[in-house]
Design a protein around this motif. Structure first.
Motif, PDB file in Angstrom:
ATOM      1  N   ILE A  73      42.787  31.020  34.652  1.00 13.74           N
ATOM      2  CA  ILE A  73      43.317  32.268  34.093  1.00 13.74           C
ATOM      3  C   ILE A  73      42.578  33.447  34.723  1.00 13.74           C
ATOM      4  O   ILE A  73      41.518  33.278  35.336  1.00 13.74           O
ATOM      5  N   THR A  74      43.133  34.646  34.546  1.00 13.38           N
ATOM      6  CA  THR A  74      42.477  35.847  35.052  1.00 13.38           C
ATOM      7  C   THR A  74      41.423  36.319  34.045  1.00 13.38           C
ATOM      8  O   THR A  74      41.475  35.953  32.870  1.00 13.38           O
ATOM      9  N   PRO A  75      40.484  37.150  34.481  1.00 14.80           N
ATOM     10  CA  PRO A  75      39.485  37.688  33.543  1.00 14.80           C
ATOM     11  C   PRO A  75      40.081  38.544  32.434  1.00 14.80           C
ATOM     12  O   PRO A  75      39.400  38.830  31.448  1.00 14.80           O
ATOM     13  N   SER A  76      41.332  38.947  32.566  1.00 13.98           N
ATOM     14  CA  SER A  76      41.989  39.742  31.520  1.00 13.98           C
ATOM     15  C   SER A  76      42.565  38.867  30.417  1.00 13.98           C
ATOM     16  O   SER A  76      42.922  39.372  29.350  1.00 13.98           O
ATOM     17  N   TYR A 236      41.116  44.169  38.129  1.00  9.36           N
ATOM     18  CA  TYR A 236      41.698  43.834  36.832  1.00  9.36           C
ATOM     19  C   TYR A 236      41.437  44.965  35.840  1.00  9.36           C
ATOM     20  O   TYR A 236      40.474  45.715  35.993  1.00  9.36           O
ATOM     21  N   VAL A 237      42.289  45.045  34.818  1.00  8.23           N
ATOM     22  CA  VAL A 237      42.068  45.985  33.724  1.00  8.23           C
ATOM     23  C   VAL A 237      41.186  45.275  32.699  1.00  8.23           C
ATOM     24  O   VAL A 237      41.634  44.364  32.000  1.00  8.23           O
ATOM     25  N   MET A 242      36.479  41.896  25.987  1.00  6.68           N
ATOM     26  CA  MET A 242      37.196  40.703  26.447  1.00  6.68           C
ATOM     27  C   MET A 242      36.237  39.519  26.566  1.00  6.68           C
ATOM     28  O   MET A 242      35.070  39.686  26.923  1.00  6.68           O
ATOM     29  N   PRO A 243      36.723  38.304  26.278  1.00  9.12           N
ATOM     30  CA  PRO A 243      35.859  37.123  26.402  1.00  9.12           C
ATOM     31  C   PRO A 243      35.190  37.004  27.758  1.00  9.12           C
ATOM     32  O   PRO A 243      34.024  36.606  27.847  1.00  9.12           O
ATOM     33  N   SER A 244      35.892  37.357  28.819  1.00 11.14           N
ATOM     34  CA  SER A 244      35.304  37.246  30.156  1.00 11.14           C
ATOM     35  C   SER A 244      34.094  38.152  30.308  1.00 11.14           C
ATOM     36  O   SER A 244      33.075  37.771  30.910  1.00 11.14           O
TER      37      SER A 244
END
Length: 318
Positions: A73-76, A236-237, A242-244
């Motif tokens: 998945i993406t960091p978003s 990325y936004v 965010m969890p990341s």
């Protein structure tokens, strides 16, 4: 041969604190010719482009043995413990169908707990996340927190009043810890935990582990951790809830980039936070029953655990 009876997960679990040698053990198992594939039990490795701060295996290491649930998945995005369990069970079936043994390897203990116990145990409170939510409420008001909860957990938000600060805080906290809405938790079906052969990597000397953690964090900075986060924020936004961006290391670098701490303070906080993470992981491991324990600080630790691994692999072969 392998059992598929009710209550048994036909895989091998390898657990350990950060910087204890889990990845090295997995690669060693593959190098020794064990017919395995690795399923990552790591809530940070799921994020693409977050390579340095997560100590992600190199392309060369990934080529030595198939790895799963890395770069998905993406960091978003978010990836919950519930999603891990669903994907993990599917991967176990696929890997066994290929005649291999799944090795679930990592240090995200909530994923392991959810895998064997189900979802009825909500996560413990997280002081940092709760403080951040309170700070946001002070700045924008609890109705704004309610509106934010409605975006990620509309079912819970609908039954809470906009000024119900305690319940709003807990609901948003659960989402930020697990990536799953509070309304998604449910009672587990099984009466007892599922069984899975588990190897716990538990260092005997906390000071040595602390030194490893310090050295690794400094190495990450030398490899370009700060620059990695700058690039992530460009591509990325992202925001710091965010969890990341709550991942150890990235959180401290984020604070530094926003001018909340000096570079040295960032280093000190990053090392301290990683040590606290390791402490929580070790405490959790020591409370886990029915496990085989190995000390990675012993010179012959890989050879010492080989007979146990050999036995488990033979019993698990499909």
């Amino acid at each position: 041969m392998g059992s598929s009876s009710s209550g048994f997960i036909p895989a091998l679990a390898v657990l350990g604190p950060t910087a204890s040698g889990k990845s090295a053990l997995g690669l060693w198992m593959a190098d020794q010719g064990f017919p395995i594939e690795i399923v990552s039990l790591d809530s940070a490795l799921v994020f693409r482009d977050m390579n340095i701060g997560t100590a992600k295996p190199t392309p060369q290491e990934l080529a030595l043995v198939p790895h799963h649930l890395i770069d998905i998945i993406t960091p978003s995005d978010t990836f919950s413990a519930a999603e891990f369990v669903v994907q993990c069970h599917a991967l176990i079936a696929d890997i066994r169908a290929r005649g291999k043994v799944p090795v679930i390897l990592g240090g995200t203990m909530m994923y392991y707990k959810t895998l064997v116990s189900g979802l009825d145990n909500l996560p413990a409170a997280n002081a940092e996340i709760r403080q951040a939510i309170e700070q946001q409420a002070m700045e924008h008001g609890w109705p704004a927190i309610h509106a934010r909860l409605a975006q990620v957990d509309p079912i819970t938000a609908q039954r809470l009043k906009p000024n119900d600060s305690q319940r709003l805080q807990r609901a948003l906290e659960v989402f930020q810890i697990t990536g799953q809405p509070l309304s998604g938790f449910h009672q587990r079906d099984q009466l007892e935990d599922l069984r899975i052969p588990t190897l716990a990597i538990e260092p005997s000397d906390r000071a040595v582990l602390h030194k490893r953690i310090e050295s690794r964090f400094l190495d990450m900075l030398a490899q370009g951790l700060v620059e990695e986060l700058v690039e992530l924020r460009h591509n990325y936004v992202l925001d710091d809830t965010m969890p990341s961006m709550r991942c150890v290391g990235y959180r401290q670098v984020w604070e530094h980039l926003h001018g909340h701490c000096t570079r040295q303070e960032m280093i000190d906080r990053g090392i301290a936070a990683t040590r606290q993470l390791a402490k929580r992981q070790i405490t959790w491991l020591r409370s886990t029953a029915n496990k085989e324990v190995v000390d990675p600080l012993q010179s012959n630790w890989l050879d010492s655990v080989r007979p146990w691994i050999q036995k488990q692999i033979e019993e698990l072969l499909p």
